[in-house]
Design a protein around this motif. Sequence first.
Motif, PDB file in Angstrom:
ATOM      1  N   LEU A 559       0.824  -1.202   0.000  1.00  0.00           N
ATOM      2  CA  LEU A 559       0.000   0.000   0.000  1.00  0.00           C
ATOM      3  C   LEU A 559       0.859   1.253   0.000  1.00  0.00           C
ATOM      4  CD1 LEU A 559      -2.582  -1.112   2.729  1.00  0.00           C
ATOM      5  CD2 LEU A 559      -3.007  -0.941   0.268  1.00  0.00           C
ATOM      6  N   ASP A 560       0.262   2.360  -0.382  1.00  0.00           N
ATOM      7  CA  ASP A 560       0.922   3.658  -0.332  1.00  0.00           C
ATOM      8  C   ASP A 560       1.002   4.120   1.121  1.00  0.00           C
ATOM      9  OD1 ASP A 560       1.806   6.207  -1.763  1.00  0.00           O
ATOM     10  OD2 ASP A 560       0.177   6.923  -0.472  1.00  0.00           O
ATOM     11  N   VAL A 561       2.101   4.774   1.477  1.00  0.00           N
ATOM     12  CA  VAL A 561       2.296   5.210   2.864  1.00  0.00           C
ATOM     13  C   VAL A 561       1.184   6.152   3.307  1.00  0.00           C
ATOM     14  CG1 VAL A 561       3.787   6.550   4.402  1.00  0.00           C
ATOM     15  CG2 VAL A 561       4.785   4.872   2.838  1.00  0.00           C
ATOM     16  N   GLU A 562       0.811   7.103   2.460  1.00  0.00           N
ATOM     17  CA  GLU A 562      -0.226   8.052   2.845  1.00  0.00           C
ATOM     18  C   GLU A 562      -1.578   7.363   2.991  1.00  0.00           C
ATOM     19  OE1 GLU A 562       0.054  11.133   3.934  1.00  0.00           O
ATOM     20  OE2 GLU A 562       2.199  10.690   3.797  1.00  0.00           O
ATOM     21  N   ALA A 563      -1.805   6.335   2.193  1.00  0.00           N
ATOM     22  CA  ALA A 563      -3.057   5.578   2.333  1.00  0.00           C
ATOM     23  C   ALA A 563      -3.114   4.873   3.682  1.00  0.00           C
ATOM     24  CB  ALA A 563      -3.190   4.569   1.192  1.00  0.00           C
ATOM     25  N   VAL A 564      -1.989   4.301   4.090  1.00  0.00           N
ATOM     26  CA  VAL A 564      -1.928   3.638   5.401  1.00  0.00           C
ATOM     27  C   VAL A 564      -2.133   4.653   6.519  1.00  0.00           C
ATOM     28  CG1 VAL A 564      -0.404   2.432   7.011  1.00  0.00           C
ATOM     29  CG2 VAL A 564      -0.495   1.727   4.610  1.00  0.00           C
ATOM     30  N   ARG A 565      -1.507   5.817   6.388  1.00  0.00           N
ATOM     31  CA  ARG A 565      -1.667   6.861   7.403  1.00  0.00           C
ATOM     32  C   ARG A 565      -3.144   7.236   7.558  1.00  0.00           C
ATOM     33  NH1 ARG A 565       2.315  10.372   8.742  1.00  0.00           N
ATOM     34  NH2 ARG A 565       3.290  10.137   6.681  1.00  0.00           N
ATOM     35  N   THR A 566      -3.809   7.416   6.429  1.00  0.00           N
ATOM     36  CA  THR A 566      -5.227   7.790   6.460  1.00  0.00           C
ATOM     37  C   THR A 566      -6.083   6.688   7.072  1.00  0.00           C
ATOM     38  OG1 THR A 566      -4.933   9.183   4.496  1.00  0.00           O
ATOM     39  CG2 THR A 566      -7.192   8.481   5.033  1.00  0.00           C
ATOM     40  N   LEU A 567      -5.826   5.428   6.700  1.00  0.00           N
ATOM     41  CA  LEU A 567      -6.605   4.304   7.233  1.00  0.00           C
ATOM     42  C   LEU A 567      -6.418   4.172   8.745  1.00  0.00           C
ATOM     43  CD1 LEU A 567      -5.916   1.702   4.404  1.00  0.00           C
ATOM     44  CD2 LEU A 567      -8.191   2.539   5.078  1.00  0.00           C
ATOM     45  N   LEU A 568      -5.190   4.331   9.209  1.00  0.00           N
ATOM     46  CA  LEU A 568      -4.933   4.227  10.652  1.00  0.00           C
ATOM     47  C   LEU A 568      -5.583   5.381  11.411  1.00  0.00           C
ATOM     48  CD1 LEU A 568      -1.199   3.082  10.649  1.00  0.00           C
ATOM     49  CD2 LEU A 568      -3.204   1.687  11.156  1.00  0.00           C
ATOM     50  N   THR A 569      -5.479   6.580  10.859  1.00  0.00           N
ATOM     51  CA  THR A 569      -6.100   7.735  11.515  1.00  0.00           C
ATOM     52  C   THR A 569      -7.609   7.569  11.608  1.00  0.00           C
ATOM     53  OG1 THR A 569      -4.333   9.192  10.707  1.00  0.00           O
ATOM     54  CG2 THR A 569      -6.392  10.235  11.410  1.00  0.00           C
ATOM     55  N   THR A 570      -8.210   7.098  10.519  1.00  0.00           N
ATOM     56  CA  THR A 570      -9.660   6.865  10.517  1.00  0.00           C
ATOM     57  C   THR A 570     -10.032   5.775  11.509  1.00  0.00           C
ATOM     58  OG1 THR A 570      -9.767   7.511   8.186  1.00  0.00           O
ATOM     59  CG2 THR A 570     -11.628   6.260   9.073  1.00  0.00           C
ATOM     60  N   GLY A 571      -9.233   4.710  11.559  1.00  0.00           N
ATOM     61  CA  GLY A 571      -9.508   3.620  12.483  1.00  0.00           C
ATOM     62  C   GLY A 571      -9.416   4.066  13.929  1.00  0.00           C
ATOM     63  N   LEU A 572      -8.402   4.856  14.264  1.00  0.00           N
ATOM     64  CA  LEU A 572      -8.259   5.351  15.631  1.00  0.00           C
ATOM     65  C   LEU A 572      -9.416   6.263  16.015  1.00  0.00           C
ATOM     66  CD1 LEU A 572      -4.414   6.113  15.723  1.00  0.00           C
ATOM     67  CD2 LEU A 572      -5.601   4.210  16.829  1.00  0.00           C
ATOM     68  N   GLU A 573      -9.897   7.042  15.078  1.00  0.00           N
ATOM     69  CA  GLU A 573     -11.038   7.910  15.366  1.00  0.00           C
ATOM     70  C   GLU A 573     -12.291   7.087  15.671  1.00  0.00           C
ATOM     71  OE1 GLU A 573     -13.541  11.047  16.061  1.00  0.00           O
ATOM     72  OE2 GLU A 573     -11.343  10.992  16.017  1.00  0.00           O
ATOM     73  N   LYS A 574     -12.478   5.977  14.962  1.00  0.00           N
ATOM     74  CA  LYS A 574     -13.624   5.112  15.240  1.00  0.00           C
ATOM     75  C   LYS A 574     -13.487   4.461  16.615  1.00  0.00           C
ATOM     76  CE  LYS A 574     -14.949   4.095  10.455  1.00  0.00           C
ATOM     77  NZ  LYS A 574     -15.127   3.047   9.410  1.00  0.00           N
ATOM     78  N   LEU A 575     -12.282   4.076  16.981  1.00  0.00           N
ATOM     79  CA  LEU A 575     -12.058   3.537  18.324  1.00  0.00           C
ATOM     80  C   LEU A 575     -12.333   4.599  19.385  1.00  0.00           C
ATOM     81  CD1 LEU A 575     -10.817   1.135  16.779  1.00  0.00           C
ATOM     82  CD2 LEU A 575      -8.901   1.189  18.387  1.00  0.00           C
ATOM     83  N   PHE A 576     -11.942   5.827  19.094  1.00  0.00           N
ATOM     84  CA  PHE A 576     -12.180   6.909  20.048  1.00  0.00           C
ATOM     85  C   PHE A 576     -13.671   7.121  20.267  1.00  0.00           C
ATOM     86  CE2 PHE A 576     -12.926  11.478  20.812  1.00  0.00           C
ATOM     87  CZ  PHE A 576     -12.259  11.614  22.017  1.00  0.00           C
ATOM     88  N   GLN A 577     -14.430   7.089  19.187  1.00  0.00           N
ATOM     89  CA  GLN A 577     -15.880   7.275  19.320  1.00  0.00           C
ATOM     90  C   GLN A 577     -16.514   6.109  20.071  1.00  0.00           C
ATOM     91  OE1 GLN A 577     -17.407  10.062  18.626  1.00  0.00           O
ATOM     92  NE2 GLN A 577     -15.533  10.969  17.765  1.00  0.00           N
ATOM     93  N   ALA A 578     -16.032   4.897  19.805  1.00  0.00           N
ATOM     94  CA  ALA A 578     -16.576   3.726  20.510  1.00  0.00           C
ATOM     95  C   ALA A 578     -16.229   3.783  21.992  1.00  0.00           C
ATOM     96  CB  ALA A 578     -16.027   2.444  19.885  1.00  0.00           C
ATOM     97  N   ARG A 579     -15.055   4.282  22.307  1.00  0.00           N
ATOM     98  CA  ARG A 579     -14.601   4.332  23.703  1.00  0.00           C
ATOM     99  C   ARG A 579     -15.411   5.316  24.531  1.00  0.00           C
ATOM    100  NH1 ARG A 579      -8.251   5.326  24.921  1.00  0.00           N
ATOM    101  NH2 ARG A 579      -8.900   7.493  25.086  1.00  0.00           N
ATOM    102  N   LYS A 580     -16.036   6.261  23.883  1.00  0.00           N
ATOM    103  CA  LYS A 580     -16.865   7.221  24.611  1.00  0.00           C
ATOM    104  C   LYS A 580     -18.011   6.551  25.350  1.00  0.00           C
ATOM    105  CE  LYS A 580     -16.222  11.373  21.751  1.00  0.00           C
ATOM    106  NZ  LYS A 580     -16.923  12.345  20.858  1.00  0.00           N
TER     107      LYS A 580
END
Length: 873
Positions: A559-580
């Motif tokens: 994968l492209d590095v920037e694509a991985v960065r975006t996927l990880l950032t999006t994934g962490l945001e979903k975890l943050f919302q779930a953790r609320k």
Amino acid sequence: MALAPHIRESRLLAGRVTQAKAVFRDGPQALKPGLHRFAILLSATWRRSETRHSAPSPGEDPPAALRASGPPLAACRWVSLGAAMLGARAWMGRSLRLPRARLGLTASRRGSSSRDKDRSATVNSSVPMPAGGKGSRPSCPPATPQKAPNRLINEKSPYLLQHAYNPVDWYPWGQEAFDKARKENKPIFLSVGYSTCHWCHMMEEESFQNEEIGRLLSEDFISVKVDREERPDVDKVFMTFVQATSSGGGWPMNVWLTPNLQPFVGGTYFPPEDGLTRVGFRTVLMRIRDQWKQNKNTLLENSQRVTTALLARSEISMGDRQLPPSAATMNTRCFQQLDEGYDEEYGGFAEAPKFPTPVILNFLFSYWLTHRLTQDGSRPQQMALHTLKMMANGGIRDHVGQGFHRYSTDRQWHVPHFEKMLYDQAQLAVAYSQAFQISGDEFYSEVAKGILQYVSRSLNHRSGGFYSAEDADSPPERGSRPKEGAFYVWTVKEIQQLLPDPVQGATEPLTSGQLLMKHYGLTEAGNISPSQDPNGELQGQNVLTVRYSLELTAARFGLDVEAVRTLLTTGLEKLFQARKHRPKPHLDSKMLAAWNGLMVSGFAVTGAVLGIDKLINYATNCAKFLKRHMFDVASGRLKRTCYAGNGGTVEHSNPPCWGFLEDYTFVVRGLLDLYEASQESSWLEWALRLQDTQDRLFWDSRGGGYFCSEAELGSGLPLRLKDDQDGAEPSANSVSAHNLLRLHGFTGHKDWMDKCVCLLTAFSERMRRVPVALPEMVRALSAHQQTLKQIVICGDPQAKDTKALLQCVHSTFVPNKVLILADGDPSSFLSRQLPFLSTLRRLEDRATAYVCENQACSMPITEPCELRKLLRQ
């Protein structure tokens, strides 16, 4: 071959162990007066540093957490344990008739230090300890529901309120309790902790909720509960006693005092009942009760003897010295000691537990700046940057919600103690900002911004102030028993359910959840070692910790590095919302002047370095909060604490808790940083007024340096101390030395320079013996002997060229400087303080910079690139 001084000392001490054992068996009467004084003073010498889990060894050895290994350290560990048996502790061991039990006074294998973490001091070294120090939890008869609260219900402290329904007749610290102890001739039981302390929770649950133990405490003792964050003076005094008469310290701290407030027995966590190798709290109470009735005079004599020894040991004074030691020598020795203990693989300065230690990182950056052109000059920079990067990639950082946990339980920075403290966030934001200044690597600036995002989101009161801490424990589900780390850990199943979407373009079938689990090291069985979880509370759970670089993760799946960065950032945001939706850890809503002062610095420095006005606004709002809610205009004094009230209001205790030295010191530093970031001179003016008040209330006119507390506020305490350790927070005297130098640079007032010299001279012996215990003060010593730069920018504050020169200064790492804006107004505050400013002119009506040292200024500079070159010379 002649032995090194520390080896000679260690062998001498080791020879005393047999005598110490005899004292433990036969009581203090078996000890010759000379040996008693020797043992007390030497054990006091080994008081724990704030950021280390073992004490400095005698002579000039680095402390144990810096991995000063070999026979000297082993001897010191054994002898400190032997010496700790002396005096009151030895007598107690005999009276308990359990000579093999440890009375709750010895250190656990994983260790701890006062101020840095709560811990059990009674768990035998063979018992594994999990994240945050959990050991076995002995069963205890449940308390009968307490319908009527005790008098702590009238307090504001969240910690005291946690004990308001104990079946214990608790008193807050104060004259009412002392008068009652004298009238009824009872010993005082003093218990000190704080609201987010794990082992404080444990002892409250096991012992203070127990009806029988409650009766013992209420009938035979005057029981006093203290929040150490409200009364750091009480905490420091009696922690000094505990550390001097045992092998360590921590919280909860439990000390028995005479009615005149002299300590005679102390320890940390006690289990409720006797175990195979430890004495239970119930037994301790009954034995002390009996001995107070039968041998009170002996107790009082021993208490007086220990207090006298501690007074001598704790004295810090200039004596016959006229000048402080050589900065070059202290710098070199401090760095050498750090270098010896450095972990080449994972960074940091200990095996485990590992603490962030911002004061050490600040020292390394400053040391690098002055030695960068020498052979191996890049070494200190590499040590600091590597440590910061490993910390940020590790589990000690909350990758989902940002911010840093208190410390790591392992060498790899993987499994933390999950508590989050405001003072850590404040100091680490500055450390990561400085790392960005030095390296230009945006990795560090992103971490700094993440820290402040967490603080502004989770710890910010609507008035502008900041709360103290978030607990490590929380219920996994609503209504269940709290467990450490429950809010922060994840199972593979949870990640799969939250992130099921396929990743397009990968070389193999892959979901966004699988990508995140690979990058952050999550496994089906969990990534927490059983040795860190003996109770099985974290089975199958995972702590997020970066296992691979973005480039390696991207290459692994094509994968492209920037694509991985975006996927990880999006994934962490979903975890943050779930953790609320999870039950949140307890929030300590107490607001402290000292820690808010640190936070002003955190936001101001980071905002200035990164050029983010929003962050400077947070610093400004916090300073306004301090002036509005924690400053008494009539007396010019700071208040120590205030509390979040209903409806977003701010409440105070009555009478107010007045500020201590660290409150003034950290607020003054914050205001100086805020002036440099905002160029609003009103903050500088307030800093000068607070420094005047600090000098009036805390300065030792005979010995030099500052006492930690006001003389009147600490009346009755057996010691009035000067803090001599840079630890989880820097010593207030170390920061004061910096403040005095900066204030002299801003005003030219000679009195402040003279005070700085006196302070550094008073602490000379401490710096010479173990400079690594005072890295922040060694930095101040260097700044004094190298002289500070006065960087003057002449220009309109709103003009682009002025802002460009200011930002050039902010983005360059120049730790020993003051930054002054001269706007051309001869009646301005700074122009009145520094008359030479009126002689500096703009060049061709452009914003112009001057760099002044030793009453001489550079040629005028108008280009930021030229200014940067000069600052980097």
